[in-house]
Design a protein around this motif. Sequence first.
Motif, PDB file in Angstrom:
ATOM      1  N   ASN A 158     -77.075  18.792  26.273  1.00 53.47           N
ATOM      2  CA  ASN A 158     -76.052  19.982  26.515  1.00 53.47           C
ATOM      3  C   ASN A 158     -76.303  21.194  26.148  1.00 53.47           C
ATOM      4  OD1 ASN A 158     -73.473  18.005  27.417  1.00 53.47           O
ATOM      5  ND2 ASN A 158     -74.431  16.856  25.830  1.00 53.47           N
ATOM      6  N   LYS A 159     -77.465  21.422  25.371  1.00 55.54           N
ATOM      7  CA  LYS A 159     -77.775  22.755  24.728  1.00 55.54           C
ATOM      8  C   LYS A 159     -79.325  22.880  25.306  1.00 55.54           C
ATOM      9  CE  LYS A 159     -73.642  23.472  22.257  1.00 55.54           C
ATOM     10  NZ  LYS A 159     -73.096  24.799  22.846  1.00 55.54           N
ATOM     11  N   VAL A 160     -80.130  22.310  24.902  1.00 61.84           N
ATOM     12  CA  VAL A 160     -81.479  22.748  24.869  1.00 61.84           C
ATOM     13  C   VAL A 160     -82.080  22.640  26.647  1.00 61.84           C
ATOM     14  CG1 VAL A 160     -83.866  22.185  24.391  1.00 61.84           C
ATOM     15  CG2 VAL A 160     -82.153  22.049  22.743  1.00 61.84           C
ATOM     16  N   LEU A 161     -81.643  21.370  27.201  1.00 63.13           N
ATOM     17  CA  LEU A 161     -81.886  21.439  28.703  1.00 63.13           C
ATOM     18  C   LEU A 161     -81.432  22.688  29.552  1.00 63.13           C
ATOM     19  CD1 LEU A 161     -81.945  17.616  29.320  1.00 63.13           C
ATOM     20  CD2 LEU A 161     -84.000  19.283  29.071  1.00 63.13           C
ATOM     21  N   PRO A 162     -79.804  22.887  29.507  1.00 65.69           N
ATOM     22  CA  PRO A 162     -79.329  23.959  30.112  1.00 65.69           C
ATOM     23  C   PRO A 162     -80.161  25.314  29.874  1.00 65.69           C
ATOM     24  CG  PRO A 162     -77.754  22.591  29.262  1.00 65.69           C
ATOM     25  CD  PRO A 162     -78.746  22.111  28.619  1.00 65.69           C
ATOM     26  N   ALA A 163     -80.274  25.637  28.559  1.00 68.35           N
ATOM     27  CA  ALA A 163     -81.134  26.647  28.078  1.00 68.35           C
ATOM     28  C   ALA A 163     -82.338  26.843  28.707  1.00 68.35           C
ATOM     29  CB  ALA A 163     -81.144  26.821  26.670  1.00 68.35           C
ATOM     30  N   ILE A 164     -83.333  25.975  28.779  1.00 66.67           N
ATOM     31  CA  ILE A 164     -84.496  25.917  29.496  1.00 66.67           C
ATOM     32  C   ILE A 164     -84.533  26.273  30.753  1.00 66.67           C
ATOM     33  CG2 ILE A 164     -86.645  24.640  30.040  1.00 66.67           C
ATOM     34  CD1 ILE A 164     -86.395  22.979  27.345  1.00 66.67           C
ATOM     35  N   LYS A 165     -83.277  25.502  31.462  1.00 61.50           N
ATOM     36  CA  LYS A 165     -83.367  25.695  32.927  1.00 61.50           C
ATOM     37  C   LYS A 165     -82.684  27.233  33.224  1.00 61.50           C
ATOM     38  CE  LYS A 165     -82.544  20.625  33.768  1.00 61.50           C
ATOM     39  NZ  LYS A 165     -81.588  19.609  34.400  1.00 61.50           N
ATOM     40  N   GLU A 166     -82.064  27.702  32.394  1.00 62.64           N
ATOM     41  CA  GLU A 166     -81.299  28.929  32.787  1.00 62.64           C
ATOM     42  C   GLU A 166     -82.300  29.944  32.639  1.00 62.64           C
ATOM     43  OE1 GLU A 166     -78.089  32.112  30.869  1.00 62.64           O
ATOM     44  OE2 GLU A 166     -78.262  30.121  30.286  1.00 62.64           O
ATOM     45  N   LYS A 167     -83.333  29.776  31.566  1.00 63.84           N
ATOM     46  CA  LYS A 167     -84.314  30.913  31.149  1.00 63.84           C
ATOM     47  C   LYS A 167     -85.774  30.903  31.744  1.00 63.84           C
ATOM     48  CE  LYS A 167     -81.523  31.961  26.849  1.00 63.84           C
ATOM     49  NZ  LYS A 167     -81.636  32.101  25.430  1.00 63.84           N
TER      50      LYS A 167
END
Length: 349
Positions: free
Chosen positions: A186-195
């Motif tokens: 819920n935190k690391v994966l969305p941040a990777i996919k966004e950036k």
Amino acid sequence: MEKARDVPLDKRITYKALGHAIGVNKNILLRNKKEGILRRISSPLKPHLNENDMKSRLRFCLSNLEDSSIPQEPKFKSMYNVVHIDEKWFEMTKKNKKYYLLSYEADPHRTCKNKNYITKVMVLAAVARPRFDSDGNETFSCKIGMFPLVHEVPAIRSSVNRATRTLVTKPITSITKEVYRWFLINKVLPAIKEKWLRESVGETIYIQQDNALCHIRVDDAEFCAAASEGGFDIRLTCQPPNSPDLNALDLGFFSAIQSLQQREVTKTVNELIQAVQNAFDTFSSIDSNKIFLSLQLGMIEIMKAKGNNDYKAPHMQKVALFRQDKLPTTLDCDWHLVTETMEYLNNVQ
């Protein structure tokens, strides 16, 4: 002074102790230190490694070399597709802090209720290697994110600071696999996919974690399902056991962030979290890139030490090379060293 060589190290921790052991006044020892005969060192504790650990470290170092068509010219991989993650406690203040004061200034008076219970927050950090174009301009920041492991709970009773049932930020005291998995998904994966760079979405992205008990398996079903969403190919991988020197965060990123965070005065958990985030945002991507070069330098030293961690941190004058615009992207590894390492692994049972 030659008698000092026969004195056990535990009796050489102060000038007074060493002087008593060899029958010399401590002023003589101070004079010898000034002349360079004696030297004072700091000896950090390092993780204990068994044979399997050392072999794993060697295999890890070899796996980070490029598959070159010319075997005599081995180079390290660029490491652009690896995200390093780890947790760290950040404290509101230190028991002992150094200040530089004028000669007439009074010493600061710092107090707390209990030095053993200084407010602290655990933060999960994720960083990748920054990318730059041919002109040295940053095209991708290494900063995936800093995620505090906290939750909000209602206040049990009223106080001068808040009313009853006001939501208060509290650190999560027990980090379990379920908590770690939730933050990854819920935190690391969305941040990777966004950036992550849009043109690099199709490449395999590795999330490198250590072997802590609370970490999930690399083939965890829930994580793999979430990681593959959106056309991404994100995989978990583990660094060798007992090897913080093979993680960019432990190698230098955390210490730099903590140094910046300690410059801010904080009084609450929320202020501490904001100070850590500010330090994370302020840290230079150029300095982060240098940490990844230090990681490659460390791998060379690990291969020289046959997988052991008994080596000194190497230096290559990165600041001077950067000023001269000669800082390399990846380092070369001696072909003879690679050959010796491979032969050693083949011969060791």
